[in-house]
Motif scaffolding. Structure first.
Motif, PDB file in Angstrom:
ATOM      1  N   VAL A  95      -7.272  33.528 -17.770  1.00 43.36           N
ATOM      2  CA  VAL A  95      -7.221  31.839 -17.387  1.00 43.36           C
ATOM      3  C   VAL A  95      -5.759  31.543 -17.438  1.00 43.36           C
ATOM      4  O   VAL A  95      -5.440  30.391 -16.894  1.00 43.36           O
ATOM      5  CB  VAL A  95      -8.046  30.992 -18.287  1.00 43.36           C
ATOM      6  N   LEU A  96      -4.791  32.261 -18.161  1.00 45.39           N
ATOM      7  CA  LEU A  96      -3.275  31.915 -18.231  1.00 45.39           C
ATOM      8  C   LEU A  96      -2.665  32.611 -17.126  1.00 45.39           C
ATOM      9  O   LEU A  96      -1.442  32.406 -17.133  1.00 45.39           O
ATOM     10  CB  LEU A  96      -2.835  31.701 -19.501  1.00 45.39           C
ATOM     11  N   GLN A  97      -3.022  33.546 -16.316  1.00 47.77           N
ATOM     12  CA  GLN A  97      -2.490  34.337 -15.694  1.00 47.77           C
ATOM     13  C   GLN A  97      -1.923  33.824 -14.585  1.00 47.77           C
ATOM     14  O   GLN A  97      -2.539  32.644 -13.763  1.00 47.77           O
ATOM     15  CB  GLN A  97      -3.549  35.336 -14.942  1.00 47.77           C
ATOM     16  N   THR A  98      -0.631  33.965 -13.815  1.00 51.29           N
ATOM     17  CA  THR A  98      -0.167  33.610 -12.824  1.00 51.29           C
ATOM     18  C   THR A  98      -0.009  34.698 -11.721  1.00 51.29           C
ATOM     19  O   THR A  98       0.031  35.858 -12.128  1.00 51.29           O
ATOM     20  CB  THR A  98       1.351  33.019 -13.176  1.00 51.29           C
ATOM     21  N   ASN A  99      -0.073  34.409 -10.501  1.00 52.82           N
ATOM     22  CA  ASN A  99      -0.166  35.430  -9.445  1.00 52.82           C
ATOM     23  C   ASN A  99       0.980  35.130  -8.399  1.00 52.82           C
ATOM     24  O   ASN A  99       0.952  34.057  -7.772  1.00 52.82           O
ATOM     25  CB  ASN A  99      -1.440  35.606  -8.794  1.00 52.82           C
TER      26      ASN A  99
ATOM     27  N   ASN B 278      -5.447  46.340 -19.336  1.00 56.30           N
ATOM     28  CA  ASN B 278      -5.259  45.079 -19.042  1.00 56.30           C
ATOM     29  C   ASN B 278      -4.714  44.097 -19.869  1.00 56.30           C
ATOM     30  O   ASN B 278      -3.864  43.202 -19.477  1.00 56.30           O
ATOM     31  CB  ASN B 278      -7.001  44.666 -18.637  1.00 56.30           C
ATOM     32  N   LEU B 279      -4.887  44.407 -21.102  1.00 55.15           N
ATOM     33  CA  LEU B 279      -4.298  43.724 -22.217  1.00 55.15           C
ATOM     34  C   LEU B 279      -2.616  43.571 -22.157  1.00 55.15           C
ATOM     35  O   LEU B 279      -1.982  42.519 -22.077  1.00 55.15           O
ATOM     36  CB  LEU B 279      -4.732  44.202 -23.527  1.00 55.15           C
TER      37      LEU B 279
ATOM     38  N   LEU C  31      -1.709  39.648 -22.398  1.00 54.60           N
ATOM     39  CA  LEU C  31      -0.589  39.436 -23.342  1.00 54.60           C
ATOM     40  C   LEU C  31       0.634  38.790 -22.819  1.00 54.60           C
ATOM     41  O   LEU C  31       1.158  37.850 -23.549  1.00 54.60           O
ATOM     42  CB  LEU C  31      -0.393  41.007 -24.055  1.00 54.60           C
ATOM     43  N   PRO C  32       0.923  39.197 -21.744  1.00 51.18           N
ATOM     44  CA  PRO C  32       2.146  38.516 -21.092  1.00 51.18           C
ATOM     45  C   PRO C  32       2.067  37.157 -20.918  1.00 51.18           C
ATOM     46  O   PRO C  32       2.972  36.281 -20.958  1.00 51.18           O
ATOM     47  CB  PRO C  32       2.353  39.122 -19.978  1.00 51.18           C
TER      48      PRO C  32
ATOM     49  N   ARG D  81       2.582  31.230 -22.586  1.00 49.32           N
ATOM     50  CA  ARG D  81       2.130  29.770 -21.686  1.00 49.32           C
ATOM     51  C   ARG D  81       1.146  28.899 -22.403  1.00 49.32           C
ATOM     52  O   ARG D  81       0.928  28.027 -21.820  1.00 49.32           O
ATOM     53  CB  ARG D  81       1.748  30.307 -20.539  1.00 49.32           C
ATOM     54  N   ALA D  82       0.506  29.674 -23.461  1.00 47.65           N
ATOM     55  CA  ALA D  82      -0.528  28.707 -24.212  1.00 47.65           C
ATOM     56  C   ALA D  82       0.179  27.537 -25.057  1.00 47.65           C
ATOM     57  O   ALA D  82       1.312  27.662 -25.492  1.00 47.65           O
ATOM     58  CB  ALA D  82      -1.317  29.559 -25.115  1.00 47.65           C
ATOM     59  N   LYS D  83      -0.667  26.373 -25.499  1.00 47.79           N
ATOM     60  CA  LYS D  83      -0.241  25.396 -26.051  1.00 47.79           C
ATOM     61  C   LYS D  83      -0.456  25.730 -27.544  1.00 47.79           C
ATOM     62  O   LYS D  83       0.224  25.199 -28.448  1.00 47.79           O
ATOM     63  CB  LYS D  83      -0.961  24.053 -25.642  1.00 47.79           C
TER      64      LYS D  83
END
Length: 307
Positions: free
Chosen positions: A198-202, A275-276, A281-282, A286-288
């Motif tokens: 859910v924190l992934q950017t593309n 996947n991790l 993991l990257p 980005r999480a709060k």
């Protein structure tokens, strides 16, 4: 643990000292229903970690709702109610689903009794038929295995305050999307959105799922611990859910423990570990908030990004 962003670090005792004495207690029976298959979580863990977190989120949600009201008054707007959205990310088997269910239960017990919905990204995976056509069945859970357009449309509609927004349902038993079955999210006060990426950017996207989050949590642990938890869960499922005649993994129900450990280790190495490290993991920084677990699923450190 080093991050470029300014995080405030709490050890377990410091965080536990923030306990809200007015909380509605969780019973042992409720905890058993909420926790994952092989998670060793206690009422003490709930009190030390999750009650202070619920209290903090309550402050954030109240501030968000008050700002909405002031904004609407100032602009003379009749904008629809927009929910506070919490994203929860982390590896397979790290315990993010338990975190999500606990927070949903605890937040819904706050004094103002908010309507708290919980949706997982599993429902936005492509059906197995499409994954097979794309040749990525062995990449289920990787960013490319999700229908990102459908996922973004869902969370955008919920954030915009649209009523009765439908989310597809995924069956872990059948290991596939259930056709023509949906759960309805209808103007919640809070939405918890949980999933691997859910924190992934593309780079190909201009808008990301995390753009709609008001708060985000990454559940973290050492890779060796997560791998061990994954294998332990596989062994437990071999003796329980895999024995269901409708289970996609029925073939593993009668293999020996040695064979089960070998198979789980293979899946971890070839799929989940890749996947991790490549995708999940990257996104941690980005999480709060980062919830850092020790070897027994107990939280050892909490990192909160400074406001």
């Amino acid at each position: 643990m080093n991050y470029y962003l300014p995080f405030i670090e709490f050890n377990r005792d410091d965080w536990a000292s923030l306990l809200d004495e007015t909380y509605v207690p969780l019973s042992e029976a409720e905890l058993q229903r909420l926790k994952g298959v092989n998670e060793k979580i206690s009422i003490q863990e709930v009190e030390d970690i999750y009650i202070p977190l619920t209290r903090l989120l309550h402050l954030y949600v109240n501030a968000y709702q008050e700002l909405q009201q002031q904004n609407n008054q100032y602009l003379g707007s009749r904008a629809k109610k927009s929910p506070y959205i919490i994203g929860i990310a982390g590896s397979v088997a790290v315990g993010k689903s338990t975190t999500a269910r606990l927070l949903q239960t605890l937040l819904s017990r706050l004094s103002n009794r908010p309507n708290v919905s919980l949706v997982t990204t599993d429902g936005f995976l492509y059906p197995n038929e499409i994954l097979e056509k794309k040749g990525i069945m062995n990449r289920k859970g990787f960013p490319e295995s999700y229908d990102r357009r459908k996922l973004l449309q869902f969370i955008s509609d919920v954030k915009a305050g649209k009523p009765a927004v439908k989310a597809p349902i995924y069956s872990h038993l059948e290991y596939d999307i259930l056709p023509d079955q949906f759960e309805v999210v209808d103007n919640p006060d809070i939405l918890i959105f949980e999933g691997l990426n859910v924190l992934q950017t593309n780079r190909s996207d201009r808008v990301f799922v995390s753009d709609f989050f008001d708060f985000s949590i990454y559940v973290d642990a050492d890779q060796e611990n997560i791998k061990r938890w994954y294998i332990e869960r596989f062994l437990l499922l071999r003796d329980t859910a895999f024995r269901d005649p409708d289970s996609y993994f029925r073939v593993y129900a009668n293999i020996s423990e040695e064979e089960a450990i070998e198979k789980a280790s293979q899946v971890w190495k070839e799929i989940n570990e890749v996947n991790l490290y490549r995708n999940i993991l990257p996104t941690r920084g980005r999480a709060k908030m980062i919830l850092r677990k020790g070897p027994h699923h107990h939280m050892e450190k909490i990192y909160l990004r400074n406001l």
